[in-house]
Design a protein around this motif. Structure first.
Motif, mmCIF file in Angstrom:
data_model
loop_
_atom_site.group_PDB
_atom_site.id
_atom_site.type_symbol
_atom_site.label_atom_id
_atom_site.label_comp_id
_atom_site.label_asym_id
_atom_site.label_seq_id
_atom_site.Cartn_x
_atom_site.Cartn_y
_atom_site.Cartn_z
ATOM 1 N N PHE A 156 -4.427 -3.823 2.026
ATOM 2 C CA PHE A 156 -2.993 -3.622 2.192
ATOM 3 C C PHE A 156 -2.559 -3.855 3.636
ATOM 4 C CE2 PHE A 156 -4.350 -0.631 -1.247
ATOM 5 C CZ PHE A 156 -3.803 -1.354 -2.297
ATOM 6 N N LEU A 157 -3.471 -3.571 4.591
ATOM 7 C CA LEU A 157 -3.168 -3.855 5.991
ATOM 8 C C LEU A 157 -2.944 -5.346 6.203
ATOM 9 C CD1 LEU A 157 -5.621 -1.613 8.067
ATOM 10 C CD2 LEU A 157 -3.133 -1.484 7.996
ATOM 11 N N PHE A 196 2.231 -3.517 -12.003
ATOM 12 C CA PHE A 196 1.301 -3.336 -13.118
ATOM 13 C C PHE A 196 -0.138 -3.638 -12.692
ATOM 14 C CE2 PHE A 196 -0.996 -5.249 -16.714
ATOM 15 C CZ PHE A 196 -0.997 -4.187 -17.597
ATOM 16 N N LEU A 197 -0.329 -4.752 -11.967
ATOM 17 C CA LEU A 197 -1.673 -5.161 -11.566
ATOM 18 C C LEU A 197 -2.278 -4.186 -10.553
ATOM 19 C CD1 LEU A 197 -1.229 -9.035 -11.267
ATOM 20 C CD2 LEU A 197 -2.311 -7.741 -13.108
ATOM 21 N N VAL A 198 -1.459 -3.719 -9.601
ATOM 22 C CA VAL A 198 -1.959 -2.757 -8.619
ATOM 23 C C VAL A 198 -2.354 -1.459 -9.310
ATOM 24 C CG1 VAL A 198 -1.301 -1.306 -6.668
ATOM 25 C CG2 VAL A 198 -0.733 -3.729 -6.652
ATOM 26 N N GLY A 233 0.777 -1.231 0.000
ATOM 27 C CA GLY A 233 0.000 0.000 0.000
ATOM 28 C C GLY A 233 0.809 1.282 0.000
ATOM 29 N N ASN A 234 2.123 1.194 -0.165
ATOM 30 C CA ASN A 234 2.912 2.424 -0.174
ATOM 31 C C ASN A 234 2.536 3.320 -1.347
ATOM 32 O OD1 ASN A 234 5.301 3.949 0.945
ATOM 33 N ND2 ASN A 234 6.050 3.581 -1.121
ATOM 34 N N ASP A 235 2.297 2.717 -2.516
ATOM 35 C CA ASP A 235 1.877 3.512 -3.677
ATOM 36 C C ASP A 235 0.506 4.144 -3.447
ATOM 37 O OD1 ASP A 235 4.210 2.811 -4.925
ATOM 38 O OD2 ASP A 235 3.338 1.095 -5.971
ATOM 39 N N THR A 236 -0.346 3.476 -2.649
ATOM 40 C CA THR A 236 -1.654 4.031 -2.321
ATOM 41 C C THR A 236 -1.503 5.326 -1.532
ATOM 42 O OG1 THR A 236 -2.469 1.766 -2.159
ATOM 43 C CG2 THR A 236 -3.879 3.490 -1.293
ATOM 44 N N MET A 237 -0.534 5.331 -0.610
ATOM 45 C CA MET A 237 -0.299 6.542 0.174
ATOM 46 C C MET A 237 0.103 7.714 -0.724
ATOM 47 S SD MET A 237 -0.921 6.022 3.319
ATOM 48 C CE MET A 237 -1.083 4.777 4.587
#
Length: 496
Positions: free
Chosen positions: A441-442, A420-422, A288-292
């Motif tokens: 992601f948690l 790519f999938l994320v 989840g780092n890219d989500t942040m």
């Protein structure tokens, strides 16, 4: 005189780190971040180009489709580069692979620089594919090269510099992409083509530095070249101990051949190594780092930061990761790999939980967006301290010389596929889960923390042979030590 020799020795190793990094993982981070600034300009260029060709504007959904292809071709190229890195590293060596890799950068820079003059958005698409291939090769070969060139006391810290250059590339891409520099509507071709500068710097500096001593001795069988490379990296004093370790490792690998990626999954002797590589390599992209990073811009706006200032606030996110990787580089040889991985994912779990609560309650309390912003910075710091750098060291330390290139191919292919999938699924996840987007992601962070704490072998301060013996005991419990060195090989036909 002795102090001068140590200074020269450290300078050669430092120059090797910088020369490998500037054209390796720096390019990955740099090309990942610079594409954000010219988003609207490239979409307008795509529409204008299509109108000049056909006399009609391109529908909005097709403009977004072309833009999605431009973005997604980068991880696709990275996947191809990861698969190419292993054969290149075995055939050409670590240093030459990095040098040859700049061919993709030079070609991509030319395509980017002339794309607007040629009126071709297809050149941008091809250029993104080529820089992706370059990033895939560099991300695999650079930590392999540095990990094999560093002394065991500094191996973790030296290999950790790959993450430092990635974070540095992210920050530099954000800075260069500012509207005041190359992020304007007229300068975006130069922004994309600026990847040429790191490539030229590496081409000018890396040929002057030594090849990996392990590659020279074990793969090429050239003891004289190995000793010469070691003398340049360590200085002329007291190489006997390290040469003996290299000979020991060479004896263990004698008679073997470079393994292919699929062979790693068949061998029981590599079971723990492959499991650690797959679990933690996948977790790095699914944590989840890219989500942040994706949520940061929206939260900055909700917190009241004006639109013209958000680009400066976003630089702080990249700066957090850079600061954390620098800190991790300083403490990795004291704290160890397992502690940093477990602690990093554990802290990300804590901050992600608070982040989810803050998103859910941001309509109820005016200060919740600020709490969410603090969680973003704290989570990025936690990621940089452990997973960002230690994950890249695993393939170097857990696999021997014959399996290491194949291990990097597996790890690289897995990480680029996950990226790519994320990226593909993220908009749908965001729409479906809304404020609870971080919950999946948690779960990944919790699993990665548990696995790191219970199953990841600690490799701090150990030689590659010692690591191999420990992994042999883990893969074959009750069988005792693994392959051992019995001394220099004696040729029976000439024995006196």
């Amino acid at each position: 005189m002795r102090a001068l020799r140590r200074l020269v020795q450290g300078r050669v190793l430092l120059l090797t780190i910088c020369a490998a990094g500037i054209g390796g993982t720096f390019q990955f981070g740099y090309n990942l971040s610079i594409i954000n600034a010219p988003t609207l300009h490239i979409q307008e260029f795509t529409n204008e180009t299509w109108r000049m060709r056909t006399g009609q504007p391109l529908p909005d959904h097709l403009v977004l489709l072309v833009w999605s292809l431009i973005v997604s071709l980068y991880p696709l190229g990275g996947l191809l580069g990861a698969l190419l890195a292993g054969p290149l590293a075995v055939t050409l060596g670590r240093k030459k692979s990095l040098l040859v890799n700049n061919v993709f950068v030079l070609a991509a820079a030319a395509l980017f620089g002339f794309s607007r003059r040629a009126g071709s958005f297809e050149m941008i698409m091809l250029g993104r594919l080529l820089v992706g291939i370059s990033a895939g090769v560099g991300m695999n070969v650079q930590p392999m090269y540095l990990g094999e060139s560093a002394p065991k006391e500094l191996r973790g810290a030296v290999a950790m510099t790959s993450a430092i250059f990635t974070a540095l590339g992210l920050v530099m891409g954000q800075v260069v992409g500012l509207r005041e520099l190359l992020g304007g509507p007229q300068a975006w071709p130069l922004l994309l083509a600026s990847c040429l500068v790191p490539g030229v710097l590496q081409l000018a500096s890396l040929p002057l530095l030594p090849e990996s001593p392990r590659y020279l001795l074990i793969d090429r069988g050239d003891p004289a070249a190995c000793q010469a490379a070691l003398q340049r990296l360590r200085g002329p004093a007291d190489l006997a101990g390290e040469l003996a370790e290299l000979e020991q490792e060479r004896a263990v690998c004698r008679g073997g051949r470079a393994r292919r990626p699929w062979e790693l999954f068949r061998e029981r002797a590599l079971r723990r190594q492959v499991a650690s590589l797959v679990v933690l390599g996948g977790a790095m992209e699914l944590c989840g780092n890219d989500t942040m990073y994706a949520y940061a811009l929206a939260l900055f706006s909700q917190a009241g930061i004006s639109q013209d200032k958000i680009q400066y606030a976003a630089i702080g996110t990249g700066g957090c990761e850079l600061l954390a990787t620098l800190l991790s580089c300083l403490v990795i040889e004291r704290a160890g790999r397992r502690v940093l991985m477990t602690g990093g994912y554990g802290l990300m779990t804590c901050w992600g939980s608070v982040f989810t609560v803050a998103l859910s309650l941001q309509g109820s309390f005016s200060w919740m967006p600020y709490l969410a912003m603090a969680c973003i910075f704290a989570s990025i710091l936690s990621f940089g301290i452990g997973p960002a750098g230690v994950t890249g060291i695993l393939a170097t330390e857990l696999f021997d010389q014959m399996a290491r290139p194949a291990a990097y191919m597996v790890c690289g292919a897995l990480m680029w596929t996950m990226m790519f999938l994320v990226g593909l699924a993220f908009p749908f996840i965001m729409e479906g889960l809304s404020h609870f987007i971080y919950v999946p992601f948690l779960c990944v962070c919790v699993c990665a923390a548990v696995y790191s704490g219970l199953f990841l072998p600690e490799t701090r301060g150990k030689s590659f042979v010692e690591i191999s013996e420990e992994l042999h005991r883990l893969n074959f419990p009750g069988r005792g030590r693994g392959p051992a060195w019995a001394g220099l090989e004696v040729i029976r036909s000439t024995e006196l």
